[in-house]
Write an enzyme that holds these catalytic residues in place. Structure first.
Site, PDB file in Angstrom:
ATOM      1  N   SER A  71       2.997  -6.669   7.083  1.00 45.93           N
ATOM      2  CA  SER A  71       4.137  -5.818   6.751  1.00 45.93           C
ATOM      3  C   SER A  71       5.388  -6.241   7.501  1.00 45.93           C
ATOM      4  O   SER A  71       5.329  -6.857   8.563  1.00 45.93           O
ATOM      5  CB  SER A  71       3.821  -4.361   7.097  1.00 45.93           C
ATOM      6  OG  SER A  71       2.663  -3.934   6.430  1.00 45.93           O
TER       7      SER A  71
HETATM    8  N1  SAH Z   1      -1.301  -3.434   8.479  1.00 42.24           N
HETATM    9  C1  SAH Z   1      -1.337  -4.747   7.873  1.00 42.24           C
HETATM   10  C2  SAH Z   1      -0.775  -4.717   6.473  1.00 42.24           C
HETATM   11  C3  SAH Z   1      -1.631  -5.482   5.530  1.00 42.24           C
HETATM   12  S1  SAH Z   1      -1.293  -5.265   3.807  1.00 42.24           S
HETATM   13  C4  SAH Z   1      -0.637  -5.759   8.757  1.00 42.24           C
HETATM   14  O1  SAH Z   1       0.044  -5.357   9.702  1.00 42.24           O
HETATM   15  O2  SAH Z   1      -0.804  -6.970   8.544  1.00 42.24           O
HETATM   16  C5  SAH Z   1      -2.468  -4.009   3.376  1.00 42.24           C
HETATM   17  C6  SAH Z   1      -3.919  -4.322   3.560  1.00 42.24           C
HETATM   18  O3  SAH Z   1      -4.653  -3.231   2.991  1.00 42.24           O
HETATM   19  C7  SAH Z   1      -4.435  -5.560   2.857  1.00 42.24           C
HETATM   20  O4  SAH Z   1      -5.026  -6.406   3.787  1.00 42.24           O
HETATM   21  C8  SAH Z   1      -5.471  -5.017   1.852  1.00 42.24           C
HETATM   22  O5  SAH Z   1      -6.583  -5.886   1.672  1.00 42.24           O
HETATM   23  C9  SAH Z   1      -5.883  -3.725   2.506  1.00 42.24           C
HETATM   24  N2  SAH Z   1      -6.481  -2.710   1.628  1.00 42.24           N
HETATM   25  C10 SAH Z   1      -6.151  -2.380   0.369  1.00 42.24           C
HETATM   26  N3  SAH Z   1      -6.947  -1.385  -0.073  1.00 42.24           N
HETATM   27  C11 SAH Z   1      -7.807  -1.075   0.934  1.00 42.24           C
HETATM   28  C12 SAH Z   1      -8.866  -0.136   1.107  1.00 42.24           C
HETATM   29  N4  SAH Z   1      -9.229   0.718   0.137  1.00 42.24           N
HETATM   30  N5  SAH Z   1      -9.523  -0.118   2.269  1.00 42.24           N
HETATM   31  C13 SAH Z   1      -9.201  -0.976   3.286  1.00 42.24           C
HETATM   32  N6  SAH Z   1      -8.205  -1.887   3.180  1.00 42.24           N
HETATM   33  C14 SAH Z   1      -7.515  -1.936   2.025  1.00 42.24           C
END
Ligand code: SAH
Length: 241
Positions: A71
């Protein structure tokens, strides 16, 4: 790189991190002091693929594999501020991704549980936490739309993927009285309103407050979006947060 070269490199990264806080975060005026400190501490370059390390302190999302993104720093800071964390809090993060958001939360709270549906990303994040010496982050591979009932209730839950308009019921249930759920919700997959849902101290009421428009990758799971579309994991994510 020589030891002296390594040293110079490390100092240059620290300067870039400070510059990011001073230029992109502090002037916006709506962020917690403790959050700014956390953003000035966590080495974002350690959470992005090596080929993007030189862009780690741009205020934008970057690709991390599996069609997902780390993000944008400002969005991470807004979510962490909205969670109103104190050093005794126990937090659940849904969507570990690179692990950067969890590391920021771990600077502010006692314990962070984070859950990621992509095993590869979860494993990489776990390794980063170990390398960086974080002892208060626990990574689970699974569907975060169901929460983590065995570890709840949570003082705050931070969801870093875009949920449908109705937030997953399990996440509301696993909020402690007075707890805060920070979640991007929307009626399409690629645009959401960042929302804070606060549970009343007696546990009976949930109050919603809008915090601004966002673009996250979709939350895929039982109480999220379905995964039946070929682009469900990739979306049009070039400018996702
Ligand atoms: N907090 C992260 C943001 C990653 S983007 C960072 O700082 O890098 C969001 C993430 O949510 C992705 O890796 C995606 O695979 C995950 N995601 C999507 N749906 C999900 C679910 N139901 N349970 C767990 N993770 C999920």
């Amino acid at each position: 790189m020589s030891p002296a070269g390594k040293d110079r490199h490390a100092r240059a990264l620290t300067r870039s991190r400070m510059r990011m806080v001073a230029r992109d975060l502090a002037p916006r005026g709506n962020l917690d002091e403790a959050v700014l400190e956390a953003m000035a501490t966590v080495p974002r370059e350690a959470f992005v693929p090596p080929e993007y390390a030189h862009r780690a302190y741009e205020d934008g999302p970057l690709p991390i594999g599996e069609g997902q993104t780390i993000s944008q720093p400002y969005v991470v800071a807004v979510m962490a501020s909205a969670a109103e964390l104190t050093p005794v809090d126990q937090v659940l993060e849904v969507g570990t991704g690179s692990g950067y958001g969890a590391a920021i939360l771990a600077q502010l709270a006692r314990q962070v549980y984070t859950i990621e549906r992509h095993a590869n990303l979860a494993t990489e994040a776990r390794q980063r936490f170990e390398d960086l010496g974080y002892r208060n982050i626990d990574v689970t591979i699974g569907d975060g739309t169901l929460g983590l009932p065995s570890r709840g209730p949570f003082d705050a839950i931070v969801v870093t993927a875009g949920a449908p308009s109705e937030p997953p019921p399990a996440l509301l249930e696993q909020l402690a009285p007075g707890g805060r759920l920070i979640i991007p919700t929307g009626d399409t997959r690629y645009h959401q309103e960042l929302t804070r849902i606060r549970r009343s101290p007696d546990g009976t009421e949930f109050k919603r407050e809008p915090l601004g428009g966002t673009r996250f990758v979709p939350l895929i799971g039982e109480a999220g979006w379905t995964n039946d579309h070929p682009l469900a994991n990739t979306g049009p994510p070039r400018d996702t947060e």
